[in-house]
Design an enzyme around this catalytic site. Structure first.
Site, PDB file in Angstrom:
ATOM      1  N   VAL A  87      47.928  49.511  38.632  1.00 28.23           N
ATOM      2  CA  VAL A  87      47.307  50.471  39.555  1.00 28.23           C
ATOM      3  C   VAL A  87      48.115  50.661  40.845  1.00 28.23           C
ATOM      4  CG1 VAL A  87      44.938  50.178  38.708  1.00 28.23           C
ATOM      5  CG2 VAL A  87      45.756  48.737  40.600  1.00 28.23           C
ATOM      6  N   LYS A 134      38.380  46.539  51.315  1.00 28.35           N
ATOM      7  CA  LYS A 134      37.077  46.899  50.742  1.00 28.35           C
ATOM      8  C   LYS A 134      36.243  47.744  51.714  1.00 28.35           C
ATOM      9  CE  LYS A 134      37.668  44.774  46.785  1.00 28.35           C
ATOM     10  NZ  LYS A 134      37.764  45.543  45.532  1.00 28.35           N
ATOM     11  N   TYR A 155      41.563  41.445  52.614  1.00 29.94           N
ATOM     12  CA  TYR A 155      40.609  41.859  51.576  1.00 29.94           C
ATOM     13  C   TYR A 155      39.453  42.662  52.197  1.00 29.94           C
ATOM     14  CZ  TYR A 155      37.474  41.204  47.516  1.00 29.94           C
ATOM     15  OH  TYR A 155      36.635  41.390  46.442  1.00 29.94           O
ATOM     16  N   SER A 162      40.077  44.321  31.389  1.00 27.06           N
ATOM     17  CA  SER A 162      40.206  43.345  30.292  1.00 27.06           C
ATOM     18  C   SER A 162      39.502  42.018  30.549  1.00 27.06           C
ATOM     19  CB  SER A 162      41.682  43.097  29.976  1.00 27.06           C
ATOM     20  OG  SER A 162      42.298  42.464  31.069  1.00 27.06           O
ATOM     21  N   ARG A 163      39.138  41.754  31.809  1.00 28.13           N
ATOM     22  CA  ARG A 163      38.450  40.475  32.061  1.00 28.13           C
ATOM     23  C   ARG A 163      37.513  40.609  33.265  1.00 28.13           C
ATOM     24  NH1 ARG A 163      41.481  37.208  35.992  1.00 28.13           N
ATOM     25  NH2 ARG A 163      43.376  38.342  36.554  1.00 28.13           N
ATOM     26  N   SER A 188      33.112  45.438  48.040  1.00 23.78           N
ATOM     27  CA  SER A 188      32.686  44.038  48.142  1.00 23.78           C
ATOM     28  C   SER A 188      31.782  43.858  49.347  1.00 23.78           C
ATOM     29  CB  SER A 188      33.906  43.129  48.306  1.00 23.78           C
ATOM     30  OG  SER A 188      33.499  41.813  48.659  1.00 23.78           O
ATOM     31  N   GLY A 197      41.510  47.391  35.478  1.00 23.87           N
ATOM     32  CA  GLY A 197      41.282  45.940  35.419  1.00 23.87           C
ATOM     33  C   GLY A 197      40.143  45.620  34.473  1.00 23.87           C
ATOM     34  N   ALA A 228      39.482  44.414  54.940  1.00 29.52           N
ATOM     35  CA  ALA A 228      39.977  45.739  55.353  1.00 29.52           C
ATOM     36  C   ALA A 228      40.085  46.656  54.144  1.00 29.52           C
ATOM     37  CB  ALA A 228      41.329  45.600  56.042  1.00 29.52           C
ATOM     38  N   ILE A 232      30.144  36.698  42.616  1.00 32.42           N
ATOM     39  CA  ILE A 232      29.905  36.862  41.184  1.00 32.42           C
ATOM     40  C   ILE A 232      30.778  35.842  40.435  1.00 32.42           C
ATOM     41  CG2 ILE A 232      29.886  38.546  39.281  1.00 32.42           C
ATOM     42  CD1 ILE A 232      28.140  39.343  41.769  1.00 32.42           C
TER      43      ILE A 232
HETATM   44  P1  NAP Z   1      39.235  39.015  38.355  1.00 35.31           P
HETATM   45  O1  NAP Z   1      38.439  38.232  37.389  1.00 35.31           O
HETATM   46  O2  NAP Z   1      40.257  38.344  39.204  1.00 35.31           O
HETATM   47  O3  NAP Z   1      39.898  40.268  37.599  1.00 35.31           O
HETATM   48  C1  NAP Z   1      40.657  41.193  38.318  1.00 35.31           C
HETATM   49  C2  NAP Z   1      41.088  42.290  37.386  1.00 35.31           C
HETATM   50  O4  NAP Z   1      41.887  43.213  38.129  1.00 35.31           O
HETATM   51  C3  NAP Z   1      41.939  41.789  36.232  1.00 35.31           C
HETATM   52  O5  NAP Z   1      41.608  42.493  35.062  1.00 35.31           O
HETATM   53  C4  NAP Z   1      43.365  42.146  36.679  1.00 35.31           C
HETATM   54  O6  NAP Z   1      44.264  42.378  35.629  1.00 35.31           O
HETATM   55  C5  NAP Z   1      43.091  43.453  37.402  1.00 35.31           C
HETATM   56  N1  NAP Z   1      44.190  43.817  38.284  1.00 35.31           N
HETATM   57  C6  NAP Z   1      44.584  43.218  39.441  1.00 35.31           C
HETATM   58  N2  NAP Z   1      45.646  43.843  39.942  1.00 35.31           N
HETATM   59  C7  NAP Z   1      45.938  44.877  39.080  1.00 35.31           C
HETATM   60  C8  NAP Z   1      46.918  45.888  39.061  1.00 35.31           C
HETATM   61  N3  NAP Z   1      47.850  45.968  40.015  1.00 35.31           N
HETATM   62  N4  NAP Z   1      46.892  46.794  38.052  1.00 35.31           N
HETATM   63  C9  NAP Z   1      45.963  46.733  37.072  1.00 35.31           C
HETATM   64  N5  NAP Z   1      45.009  45.773  37.049  1.00 35.31           N
HETATM   65  C10 NAP Z   1      44.998  44.855  38.036  1.00 35.31           C
HETATM   66  O7  NAP Z   1      38.273  39.734  39.403  1.00 35.31           O
HETATM   67  P2  NAP Z   1      36.724  40.132  39.298  1.00 35.31           P
HETATM   68  O8  NAP Z   1      35.948  39.062  39.955  1.00 35.31           O
HETATM   69  O9  NAP Z   1      36.385  40.576  37.931  1.00 35.31           O
HETATM   70  O10 NAP Z   1      36.728  41.368  40.315  1.00 35.31           O
HETATM   71  C11 NAP Z   1      36.717  42.717  39.888  1.00 35.31           C
HETATM   72  C12 NAP Z   1      36.517  43.583  41.127  1.00 35.31           C
HETATM   73  O11 NAP Z   1      35.301  43.197  41.784  1.00 35.31           O
HETATM   74  C13 NAP Z   1      37.631  43.426  42.161  1.00 35.31           C
HETATM   75  O12 NAP Z   1      37.909  44.667  42.752  1.00 35.31           O
HETATM   76  C14 NAP Z   1      37.016  42.486  43.175  1.00 35.31           C
HETATM   77  O13 NAP Z   1      37.595  42.639  44.447  1.00 35.31           O
HETATM   78  C15 NAP Z   1      35.574  42.917  43.141  1.00 35.31           C
HETATM   79  N6  NAP Z   1      34.641  41.886  43.625  1.00 35.31           N
HETATM   80  C16 NAP Z   1      34.529  40.698  42.977  1.00 35.31           C
HETATM   81  C17 NAP Z   1      33.633  39.756  43.490  1.00 35.31           C
HETATM   82  C18 NAP Z   1      33.430  38.415  42.835  1.00 35.31           C
HETATM   83  O14 NAP Z   1      32.689  37.608  43.403  1.00 35.31           O
HETATM   84  N7  NAP Z   1      34.022  38.121  41.680  1.00 35.31           N
HETATM   85  C19 NAP Z   1      32.884  40.039  44.635  1.00 35.31           C
HETATM   86  C20 NAP Z   1      33.043  41.265  45.254  1.00 35.31           C
HETATM   87  C21 NAP Z   1      33.918  42.194  44.734  1.00 35.31           C
HETATM   88  P3  NAP Z   1      45.258  41.210  35.087  1.00 35.31           P
HETATM   89  O15 NAP Z   1      44.486  40.472  34.043  1.00 35.31           O
HETATM   90  O16 NAP Z   1      46.410  41.958  34.533  1.00 35.31           O
HETATM   91  O17 NAP Z   1      45.604  40.361  36.273  1.00 35.31           O
END
Ligand code: NAP
Length: 247
Positions: free
Chosen positions: A64, A159, A155, A14-15, A142, A12, A157, A188
């Site tokens: 994944v 994490k 979610y 790319s963003r 998380s 994941g 469960a 975040i």
């Molecule tokens: P996000 O902006 O929604 O990005 C999620 C990333 O995961 C995207 O690149 C997405 O790819 C990829 N992804 C999802 N399902 C996938 C799959 N089946 N195969 C390959 N790639 C997949 O999320 P984020 O906020 O950056 O979060 C990143 C991580 O941090 C996650 O595990 C999230 O649970 C954790 N987290 C985030 C926060 C927060 O506040 N943002 C807090 C705690 C934990 P696509 O572009 O192809 O969809």
């Protein structure tokens, strides 16, 4: 920061948080394999950005949740570079609703995307890294896996499971010099939290001692530390990066 290994794959990547992790690790001199599932244009743009800044990057497509694709991708990286030094299991999804309305499929699909995927990645990485007697894996869990959250039974469960799983992997990997740790982000600023209403965000911010959402760079720095040689005696640990929301 010092790294004995040479390459990393970030799922994941790319963003959001994943993209920031890729940029940060490239700045520290690692070749970064940017995994994407659905947006090649974002992954390619990130690769260009890293290369323009003098870093090394490659793009690799896999989902994944598809075990075969994931395993093939890791093997391809080893064929290309001769090793896999580091893995960051970052890809993740949410599908929020109150438990009474949550269908079993809503639960298992989040477990598959967040936890089973990290299991597959960690197991395969352990196999590959064991051969070199060197490696480090960081799983992005998380704060919700530590303290729970209404509307996120699935979610939480996934994490919480990731934290327990990483500790168990750490015990199995230690004799082969392969470390496993987790970073637990709080709230975040990414697409994942962008969907929350301003009212909900303000309510969270009010409870965060540092009184703001976190920046993806602040997660990336923690990941870089845990992967690096500076954390060589740290395994099975959980690094909270949450502005003090959960201590
Ligand atoms: P996000 O902006 O929604 O990005 C999620 C990333 O995961 C995207 O690149 C997405 O790819 C990829 N992804 C999802 N399902 C996938 C799959 N089946 N195969 C390959 N790639 C997949 O999320 P984020 O906020 O950056 O979060 C990143 C991580 O941090 C996650 O595990 C999230 O649970 C954790 N987290 C985030 C926060 C927060 O506040 N943002 C807090 C705690 C934990 P696509 O572009 O192809 O969809």
């Amino acid at each position: 920061m010092k790294f004995s290994g040479k390459n990393v794959v970030v799922t994941g990547g790319s963003r959001g948080i994943g993209a920031e992790i890729c940029k940060t690790l490239a700045e520290f001199g690692l070749k970064v394999w940017i995994n994407y599932r659905s947006k090649p244009e974002l992954a390619d743009a990130l690769k260009d950005e890293i290369e323009k800044s003098g870093g090394k990057a490659a793009v690799i497509k896999f989902d994944v949740t598809n075990e075969e694709e994931f395993i093939n991708a890791l093997n391809l990286i080893v064929e290309s570079d001769g090793e896999l030094s580091y893995l960051v299991n970052n890809a993740g999804i949410t599908n929020d609703k109150l438990a009474l309305r949550m269908k079993t499929e809503d639960f298992t699909s989040v477990i598959d995307a967040n936890l089973t995927s990290a299991f597959i990645g960690s197991r395969e990485a352990l196999k590959l890294m064991s051969k070199k007697r060197f490696g480090s894996v960081v799983n992005i869990a998380s704060i919700v896996g530590e303290m729970g959250n209404a509307g996120q039974v699935n979610y939480a469960a996934s994490k919480g499971g990731m934290i327990a799983m990483s500790k168990s992997f750490a015990k199995e990997g230690a004799s082969r010099n392969v470390r496993f740790n987790c970073v637990t982000p709080g709230f975040i600023a990414t697409d994942m939290t962008e969907v929350l209403s301003q009212e909900v965000k303000d309510a969270y911010i009010n409870n965060i001692p540092l009184k703001r959402l976190g920046d993806p760079k602040e997660i990336a720095n923690a990941v870089a530390f845990l992967l690096s040689d500076h954390a060589s005696y740290i395994t099975g640990d959980v690094l909270k990066v949450n502005g003090g929301l959960y201590m």
